[in-house]
Design an enzyme around this catalytic site. Structure first.
Site, PDB file in Angstrom:
ATOM      1  N   ASP A 167       0.789  -1.247   0.000  1.00  0.00           N
ATOM      2  CA  ASP A 167       0.000   0.000   0.000  1.00  0.00           C
ATOM      3  C   ASP A 167       0.821   1.298   0.000  1.00  0.00           C
ATOM      4  OD1 ASP A 167      -1.962  -1.914   0.239  1.00  0.00           O
ATOM      5  OD2 ASP A 167      -2.845  -1.162   2.093  1.00  0.00           O
TER       6      ASP A 167
ATOM      7  N   HIS B  84     -17.557   2.770   0.906  1.00  0.00           N
ATOM      8  CA  HIS B  84     -17.092   1.524   1.555  1.00  0.00           C
ATOM      9  C   HIS B  84     -17.452   1.523   3.045  1.00  0.00           C
ATOM     10  CE1 HIS B  84     -14.101  -1.494   2.999  1.00  0.00           C
ATOM     11  NE2 HIS B  84     -14.511  -2.084   1.889  1.00  0.00           N
TER      12      HIS B  84
ATOM     13  N   LYS C 158      -7.171  -4.946  -2.695  1.00  0.00           N
ATOM     14  CA  LYS C 158      -7.904  -5.430  -1.519  1.00  0.00           C
ATOM     15  C   LYS C 158      -8.828  -4.360  -0.980  1.00  0.00           C
ATOM     16  CE  LYS C 158      -3.940  -4.436   1.333  1.00  0.00           C
ATOM     17  NZ  LYS C 158      -4.618  -3.342   2.029  1.00  0.00           N
TER      18      LYS C 158
ATOM     19  N   CYS D  34      -1.925  -2.797   7.651  1.00  0.00           N
ATOM     20  CA  CYS D  34      -1.823  -3.724   6.522  1.00  0.00           C
ATOM     21  C   CYS D  34      -0.525  -4.513   6.490  1.00  0.00           C
ATOM     22  CB  CYS D  34      -2.095  -2.983   5.221  1.00  0.00           C
ATOM     23  SG  CYS D  34      -3.832  -2.455   5.135  1.00  0.00           S
TER      24      CYS D  34
HETATM   25  C1  VGL Z   1      -4.659   0.655   5.721  1.00  0.00           C
HETATM   26  C2  VGL Z   1      -6.230   1.541   7.127  1.00  0.00           C
HETATM   27  C3  VGL Z   1      -7.182   1.448   6.140  1.00  0.00           C
HETATM   28  C4  VGL Z   1      -3.225   0.245   5.522  1.00  0.00           C
HETATM   29  C5  VGL Z   1      -5.595   0.547   4.728  1.00  0.00           C
HETATM   30  O1  VGL Z   1      -2.774   0.171   4.364  1.00  0.00           O
HETATM   31  O2  VGL Z   1      -2.548  -0.030   6.545  1.00  0.00           O
HETATM   32  N1  VGL Z   1      -4.984   1.143   6.919  1.00  0.00           N
HETATM   33  N2  VGL Z   1      -6.861   0.954   4.946  1.00  0.00           N
END
Ligand code: VGL
Ligand code: ZN
Length: 199
Positions: free
Chosen positions: A10, A54, A108, A153
């Site tokens: 991410d 979402h 994801k 994540c």
């Molecule tokens: C993430 C919160 C919401 C991450 C993704 O990549 O850690 N954290 N969505």
């Protein structure tokens, strides 16, 4: 010999300074990750990829604010600011990330009703993304993780890697944390207990 892969979690604009869910110094992971990408033979990326509205967004829960929690059918869920909307510039990889070599991008969080922190399973810990099967078919058994955010994540992915039978190392200098209510210390300890190596 067992295959190895780097999994870059991410590294997207919304998690970097100026983004919708900015992680402090999130952009500072880019240089060390580019160095890792250059070293590894196999590179896989993940991309947080939510539809508008979402269920992990505070904005979809009347009366709730970001960073509060909500009870979901699959357990407690932190509510986030709207972020990483499919196709938006916030969901794009950081422009300095040298991602061209990546062999797979796992998206994801694309189902409206459930969040997905881990690269392996959605937040019900049951619905697979398909990554474990992909890695097994390719003979990849050792995984190195880096990216954003350490305590969400990255940690969820590394823990699920161990549960799924892979060796896992997290390169802590190439990660940055959100650190909500002690989450960084708690997840670091969980990773240690699960046999996730820290480099
Ligand atoms: C993430 C919160 C919401 C991450 C993704 O990549 O850690 N954290 N969505
Ligand atoms: Zn998300």
């Amino acid at each position: 010999m067992a295959g190895e892969a780097l999994i870059v979690i991410d590294v997207q604009n919304d998690f970097c300074p100026g983004g919708a869910l900015a992680v402090a110094d999130g952009d500072r992971v880019v240089a060390p990750i580019n160095a890792l990408i250059a070293q590894f033979g196999h590179v896989i990326l993940t991309q947080d990829w939510h539809p508008a509205g979402h269920s992990s967004f505070a904005s979809t829960h009347p009366g709730k604010k970001p960073f509060e929690t909500a009870a979901m059918p699959y357990g407690e869920q932190v509510l986030w600011p709207d972020h990483c909307i499919q196709g938006s510039s916030g969901a794009a990889f950081h422009s300095d990330l040298e991602w061209a070599k990546a062999e797979l991008v796992i998206r994801k969080g694309f189902r409206r009703a459930i969040d997905s922190y881990s690269a392996f399973f959605e937040n019900d810990h049951q619905t697979p993304t398909g990554l474990a099967g992909y890695l097994r078919e390719r003979g990849i058994e050792r995984l190195t993780f880096a990216g954003l955010a350490t305590d969400y994540c990255v940690a969820y992915s590394a823990l699920d890697a161990r549960r799924s039978g892979f060796a896992a190392t997290v390169v802590m200098d190439a990660c940055r944390a959100i650190d909500l209510g002690g989450s960084l210390a708690a997840m670091t300890e969980k990773m240690r207990a699960a046999g996730v190596e820290q480099a």
